[in-house]
Write an enzyme that holds these catalytic residues in place. Sequence first.
Site, short mmCIF file in Angstrom:
data_model
loop_
_atom_site.label_atom_id
_atom_site.label_comp_id
_atom_site.label_asym_id
_atom_site.label_seq_id
_atom_site.Cartn_x
_atom_site.Cartn_y
_atom_site.Cartn_z
N HIS A 120 0.85 -1.20 0.00
CA HIS A 120 0.00 0.00 0.00
C HIS A 120 0.88 1.25 0.00
CE1 HIS A 120 -2.15 3.19 2.44
NE2 HIS A 120 -2.97 3.02 1.42
N ASN A 121 0.55 2.21 -0.89
CA ASN A 121 1.35 3.45 -1.00
C ASN A 121 2.84 3.12 -0.99
OD1 ASN A 121 -1.01 4.86 -1.12
ND2 ASN A 121 -0.84 5.79 0.92
N GLU A 176 1.62 -0.03 -5.55
CA GLU A 176 0.68 1.05 -5.81
C GLU A 176 1.40 2.30 -6.27
OE1 GLU A 176 -2.96 3.47 -3.57
OE2 GLU A 176 -1.69 2.08 -2.44
N ASP A 201 0.39 6.35 -7.10
CA ASP A 201 -0.58 7.45 -7.10
C ASP A 201 -0.05 8.55 -8.01
OD1 ASP A 201 -1.86 5.92 -5.26
OD2 ASP A 201 -1.38 7.15 -3.53
N HIS A 222 1.58 11.24 -2.52
CA HIS A 222 0.33 11.08 -1.76
C HIS A 222 -0.39 12.42 -1.79
CE1 HIS A 222 -1.72 9.24 2.04
NE2 HIS A 222 -2.44 9.13 0.95
N GLU A 224 -3.55 4.70 -9.17
CA GLU A 224 -4.57 5.66 -8.73
C GLU A 224 -4.26 6.94 -9.48
OE1 GLU A 224 -5.50 8.27 -4.82
OE2 GLU A 224 -5.22 6.12 -4.48
#
Length: 1111
Positions: free
Chosen positions: A330-331, A360, A362, A376, A410
């Site tokens: 995650h992240n 991941e 973003d 983020h 994302e």
Amino acid sequence: MDLLLDQSLIEGEEFYKWDEDSPVLTPVTLKVDEKGFFLSWTRHCGETDFLDISFIRDTRTGRYAKTPSPRYCANFESYDSLKDKTVTICYSNDFVNVQFLNFSCDSKDVAKIWCDDILKVAYNLRALNGSVEVFLKKAYTRLLFNVDRSGLLPVSSVVKHFASHNEDRRQVEQALKFASVSVFSSDTDVFLSDTERNIYIHSKYFTYDLFYQFYRKLTVRPEIDKIFAQICKEKKKYLTFDEVVDFLREVQTDPRVTPVQIERCIDYDYERKASNIIRLYEPSTRRGLSHEGLFRYLISEECLPVKLDKLDLSHDMTEPLAHYFINSSHNTYLTGNQVTSKSSSEMYRQVLLSGSRCVELDFWDGTFINEPIVVHGHTLVQEILAKDAIDAIAESAFKTSEYPVILSFENHCSKINQAKIAKYCRESFGEMLLDGAIDGYPLEPNHPLPPPSLLKRKIIIKNKKNADIKTKPDIIDENEEGGDDDVMEEAPNDSKAGELSTKQMQLRQPIMAQKGTVGKETEACAEISDLVNYIQPVRFHSFEQAELQNKSYEMSSFTESKAETLLVEQSVEFVNYNKRQLSRVYPDGFRFFSDNFMPHLFWNTGVQMVALNFQSLDVPMQLNLGLFEFNNRCGYLLKPQKIRHENESIAVNFSRSRIDGIAAEFVSIQVISGQLLSDKRIGTYVEVEIYGIPVDTHRKKFRTKTIPSNGINPWYDENPFVVSRVVFPDLASLRLAVYEESGCFIGHRVLPINAMSPGYKHISLRNELGQPLGLPTIFVHIKAGYNNVPDECHQAIREDAVMYPGLFTEPDEDSALGEVIYLYSNQTYDANHRNLLIRYRGGETDQILEVLPFSRYEPFEPPELLLSLTEILEAKSVFEKRDEYKKKIKQVRSKLEKTLSSSSMELEENGMKKWTVKNIFSVKKQKLSETVKETDEKRESADRRVAAEIDCKKAEKKMALETFESFWKSAFAELKKSCNEKLVTLKDWKKKTKKDIENSMYAQIKKNKQAVKILVSKRNSDQYDELRSKIFDEMVLKGYDDKKKLEEHYQSVKDRLDDQYKDIESTLERCKGKCLGDLDCCNDDIWPHNLYDIFDSERYVIFSASSHLEV
């Protein structure tokens, strides 16, 4: 466990060592020791530095190697080709703080060989799971780096390696001296000293054998002697061959076996294995195993706590992608907390190298540059370029695992920057990028996802897909952080959606997630949409809708809170959803400090991608790393059958004591001792935890006592920590952690229950990242087995497979034709018989070809064993005590007769009635006073007579009290003896009956062995393994049923004997108390008549002074 290293690595190569910010080029000779423990570099001056290879995270050459600072480039003759000739070593004990070493040589090929071989050694799972013996050799190799040019090893360097406290230092020095004295003759000058403070040992004397003896002296192991004494049936100095065989069979073997394991694995050929152990580990020439031989065996690779085959690629990789747990991040870009930390492209490399297969990204538009960035959103996190992150993924994606990588996008970028991202992906990934469906797995409803085996070295993009493409999701919006749940839904485009009922349409309403920190994702451009295929994120509406549409290529992401809600309210539906398509669970937005939730909570429901923060090495992350180390650390673990097959059903959120179709297991862990846990003089304790489905989870429940001021060899010797029922063992993991008394973490180990190897084991500890600490170990005794099958039944099954190997062999060529399609049904047996049905496909219908009867052993009844109070009182030892008491009573009363005779004559002369023993007991004191009050002479004579009587009564009472205790003691002893004799009789009956049952089982196997061979033809070999397994299962069930019944009978009789023993013991105690109380209460001048009859052997009545109690 040793890898075959290129000889050039062992012999060494000439390199130049340099740092990025230094102009110095240092010529060094780079080497790897023969065992692959350390990478060392020696300068021309003779100074040597080294690096533990297990701490190496990556090796790079060519494009991705480090380069020196531009201002120092002039120091290199051919800077243009420097990268191709550079070996960059990355090492760390976490994912964030990575350090680098740079070496340059004269050849591109040499640099590549060094990079490839060092990386293989660093990620060799069998070496990371080495035995104590391996880590002893590693510690010895490390100490040799301290030998100076004169060949002298400072004793201080040895001491410093093991202890920092003065008291412990003296213990280490003493152990070293004792070891040297025991190894070398007295005239050998082992220790050399130039001053009193500088003591050396010559390296030619410092052999591995000496170091081993030093380790033995330092870690005193009384527990090994205790184990030796338990194994040895007689007090001898060595174990016989038969005792070694029994030890292997009964203690060191996993009872959870299958027929194939028994047939093909040497571990179940106990005699052969015992011979090998004695040959390899016994230092003497005798045909047995001494204390020393037993210890060498227990620290060898024969006694690893894990099954080595589980570390290899042992799972079937041909099932649909949804049938696997996928190691997920995650992240991934973050190096710290979720709000103010830095982003780093290096994190993608480290996470992928660790085995993660889902990372991941973003994407956002750059603030000051016209480039997409990874950051983020709406936080103070520092960004990185999207191209750098993509390049890092391309370089590291398949270095340690060739199975597919999922990139979870994302996307908040403009369409221009989205097009750039797609371009960067195509350029960097090249043929690794999966940009379309593969043959046989179309992107259509009612078709499963492709298996990992067909997706090797492929990168799959997870991103919103444009609604204009042909294969589009029902709703293309996804809430990756929960921030876009308030976006209006698009109308469903699937024709089946219009067929939903009103109730089903209501179920389509989304479950609102927590609001995150990011906003709505942008619509995917065509370039990005073209890259999306098998993983298309959609907003979750309901399980019913997903089942109705049956689009395996659609997946949904959930916050942990939303997933917990679904787990509680719709656990069965959640499990079924995950059998068909992918889901992802990620941490809630409130976890600002990047802490993690417990992954088992969602693995239990079959969630494939449980995304964790890899930068936080907390307990959940440790469990994740420990679990995905297995199956060759490929990043994919096949889910248990119960939560992956369509025809299975399970609800895992309830506290259930059993699950249909799953054999529960028990686990017992006895923490015995620790070795070299710390170089500090501290107290330590051990915690044992189990994680799994809720009913199987035991956290912070088992903890040993704290052993103060001993980091070298604490002896816990705890009672076993027992979990009597692990309901779902395939989802359960054991975590053993060691702490200082202050609570500071020392080390831990994570072991899946189904990968543990029972027996006496040394568990080598790991750090938070899962890297071995080396010598720190915990010595434990592990027991495991099926919960409802006794140990003796496990043993009988293993013996059957060894004794009758023909049952589990391939069929003969002339076997009957046909296909076995149906083997066993629980509905085909009654109370006394169980049948194994073999069905044969002969045409359109199935017909029974043969029935193999497995008849139950003839009913057996236990012997009638009763304890009787009459039997106890009639026993010779008790009877003799009664006779002894009666004789003493007669002697005392005879003496009383003689004493009173003279007084009787005197009273006759004075007109008194003659006194006799018969009437003296009925005379009361008051009546005697009236009789003698006529004259003073008569009164004095009577007083003398009464005084003589009372003195005799006192003597009799004293004698009675002394004899009484002896009588009761003999009665209780007789009771215990009688009970023990009957228990021995009962145990003999149990042993004989058990043997009869086993003989009956063997007879059944012999009887049906040929029938089984006839049933299966050569072309049916695929079904033959299943047939063998079914027969094996039937054998287990039959043996368990018979032996369970035997155990029930045995326990019933034993309980009855225990109850009778307690009743008789209570009666005797009650009577003893009553009688002794009566004696104590008697006045010296009043003596009860009936006490004489207490030991009357002709009546089984025990009297008290005023009443009697009949037994």
